[in-house]
Design an enzyme around this catalytic site. Structure first.
Site, PDB file in Angstrom:
ATOM      1  N   GLY A  14     -17.165  11.913   0.557  1.00 35.96           N
ATOM      2  CA  GLY A  14     -17.281  10.435   1.003  1.00 35.96           C
ATOM      3  C   GLY A  14     -17.478   9.382   0.117  1.00 35.96           C
ATOM      4  N   ASN A  16     -15.493   7.180  -1.172  1.00 36.80           N
ATOM      5  CA  ASN A  16     -14.691   6.061  -0.945  1.00 36.80           C
ATOM      6  C   ASN A  16     -15.324   5.323   0.380  1.00 36.80           C
ATOM      7  OD1 ASN A  16     -12.207   5.183  -2.613  1.00 36.80           O
ATOM      8  ND2 ASN A  16     -12.027   7.495  -2.450  1.00 36.80           N
ATOM      9  N   ILE A  94      -2.666  15.823   7.843  1.00 34.69           N
ATOM     10  CA  ILE A  94      -1.837  15.034   8.151  1.00 34.69           C
ATOM     11  C   ILE A  94      -1.964  14.433   9.632  1.00 34.69           C
ATOM     12  CG2 ILE A  94       0.541  14.726   8.489  1.00 34.69           C
ATOM     13  CD1 ILE A  94       0.597  16.725   5.885  1.00 34.69           C
ATOM     14  N   ASN A 109      -4.990   3.824   4.267  1.00 39.69           N
ATOM     15  CA  ASN A 109      -5.345   5.291   3.337  1.00 39.69           C
ATOM     16  C   ASN A 109      -5.591   4.724   1.996  1.00 39.69           C
ATOM     17  OD1 ASN A 109      -5.576   8.204   3.065  1.00 39.69           O
ATOM     18  ND2 ASN A 109      -3.548   8.095   2.468  1.00 39.69           N
ATOM     19  N   HIS A 111      -4.955   6.731  -1.763  1.00 39.98           N
ATOM     20  CA  HIS A 111      -4.223   7.964  -2.184  1.00 39.98           C
ATOM     21  C   HIS A 111      -4.501   7.825  -3.929  1.00 39.98           C
ATOM     22  CE1 HIS A 111      -1.576  11.396  -2.974  1.00 39.98           C
ATOM     23  NE2 HIS A 111      -0.794  10.660  -3.677  1.00 39.98           N
ATOM     24  N   ASP A 143       2.071   5.063   7.892  1.00 43.25           N
ATOM     25  CA  ASP A 143       3.060   5.070   8.962  1.00 43.25           C
ATOM     26  C   ASP A 143       3.213   6.554   9.132  1.00 43.25           C
ATOM     27  OD1 ASP A 143       4.747   5.947   6.680  1.00 43.25           O
ATOM     28  OD2 ASP A 143       5.755   4.231   6.500  1.00 43.25           O
ATOM     29  N   GLU A 144       4.416   6.879   9.749  1.00 46.40           N
ATOM     30  CA  GLU A 144       4.678   8.191  10.393  1.00 46.40           C
ATOM     31  C   GLU A 144       5.316   9.241   9.177  1.00 46.40           C
ATOM     32  OE1 GLU A 144       6.582   8.518  13.947  1.00 46.40           O
ATOM     33  OE2 GLU A 144       5.244   7.036  14.635  1.00 46.40           O
ATOM     34  N   VAL A 146       4.308  10.780   5.038  1.00 43.12           N
ATOM     35  CA  VAL A 146       2.892  11.118   4.336  1.00 43.12           C
ATOM     36  C   VAL A 146       3.175  10.253   2.884  1.00 43.12           C
ATOM     37  CG1 VAL A 146       2.067  12.896   3.001  1.00 43.12           C
ATOM     38  CG2 VAL A 146       2.722  13.394   5.032  1.00 43.12           C
ATOM     39  N   ASP A 147       2.037   9.608   2.833  1.00 44.55           N
ATOM     40  CA  ASP A 147       1.647   8.725   1.599  1.00 44.55           C
ATOM     41  C   ASP A 147       2.928   7.737   1.605  1.00 44.55           C
ATOM     42  OD1 ASP A 147      -0.777  10.018   1.194  1.00 44.55           O
ATOM     43  OD2 ASP A 147       0.506  11.409  -0.264  1.00 44.55           O
TER      44      ASP A 147
END
Ligand code: GRF
Length: 203
Positions: A14, A16, A94, A109, A111, A143-144, A146-147
């Site tokens: 944690g 971030n 995911i 998110n 990354h 969005d739908e 990944v990344d």
């Protein structure tokens, strides 16, 4: 003025989340508060860090549940706490369209790569082993895919000859802790446009 309620999802230490919480506490990320911290893992260090700060922190394990059943529980907990913006901070599952459609354009998110390079797990090691000369991190809307969503902030560093995968990851993490509060400042300003894939700050 009422503060925008953030919900944080995490699966690990944690750091971030702590960077966001510290930025709120020192006044550099105004206008918001963390309403709840959720984890799929009961032993996530980030849950303890949240409790130490007096924040509601709940483990909602996914074991034995379908993804959708698990996400239904997460959505309920976020809604019960009035969450308006969801921050994924090292959340290692995911998300399905069920969750993403519950918070349209309201999930961000972080990354640890310069997207679209090196999606998925161990992005820092992927960048190191590929021999990238520049690495970094990306904060983006979810969005739908990944990344994949619209990029809000990226921070880049040069890979040094003496780096290892570990030192590179550590230096990227330092940038992550700057990038996440910066991205939230931008989004919470409410003053931006999205044109196609482009995020454009208005002020
Ligand atoms: C970070 O590297 C983040 O970019 C990735 O997962 C890691 C989480 O680290 N998504 P922490 O739990 O925030 O310290």
């Amino acid at each position: 003025m009422s503060k925008v309620k953030l919900g944080v999802l995490l699966s690990g230490r944690g750091s971030n989340f702590i960077a966001i919480a510290d930025a709120i506490a020192d006044g550099s990320l105004p206008g918001c508060e963390i309403a709840v911290v959720l984890s799929n893992l009961t032993d996530a260090g980030g849950l303890n860090a949240a409790r130490e700060r007096g924040l509601p922190a709940l483990a909602i394990p996914g074991k034995g549940l379908t993804r959708e059943e698990h996400e239904t529980k997460l959505i309920a907990a976020l809604q019960e706490h009035g969450v308006e913006l969801v921050c994924l901070a090292g959340y290692m599952r995911i998300l399905t369209p069920l969750f993403i459609r519950a918070f349209p354009q309201k999930i961000v998110n972080i990354h640890p790569s310069l997207l679209p390079s090196f999606i998925g797990t161990h992005a820092q090691t992927q960048a190191f082993e590929y021999g990238a000369r520049v690495a970094g991190c990306t904060v983006h809307f979810v969005d739908e895919e990944v990344d994949h969503g619209v990029i809000i902030v990226q921070r880049a560093i040069e890979v040094q000859d003496e780096d290892t995968a570990e030192t590179l990851a550590a230096r990227i993490l330092v940038e992550e802790h700057k990038a996440y509060p910066e991205a939230l400042r931008r989004v919470l300003s409410g003053s931006y446009l999205i044109e196609g894939r482009r995020y454009i700050q208005r002020s």
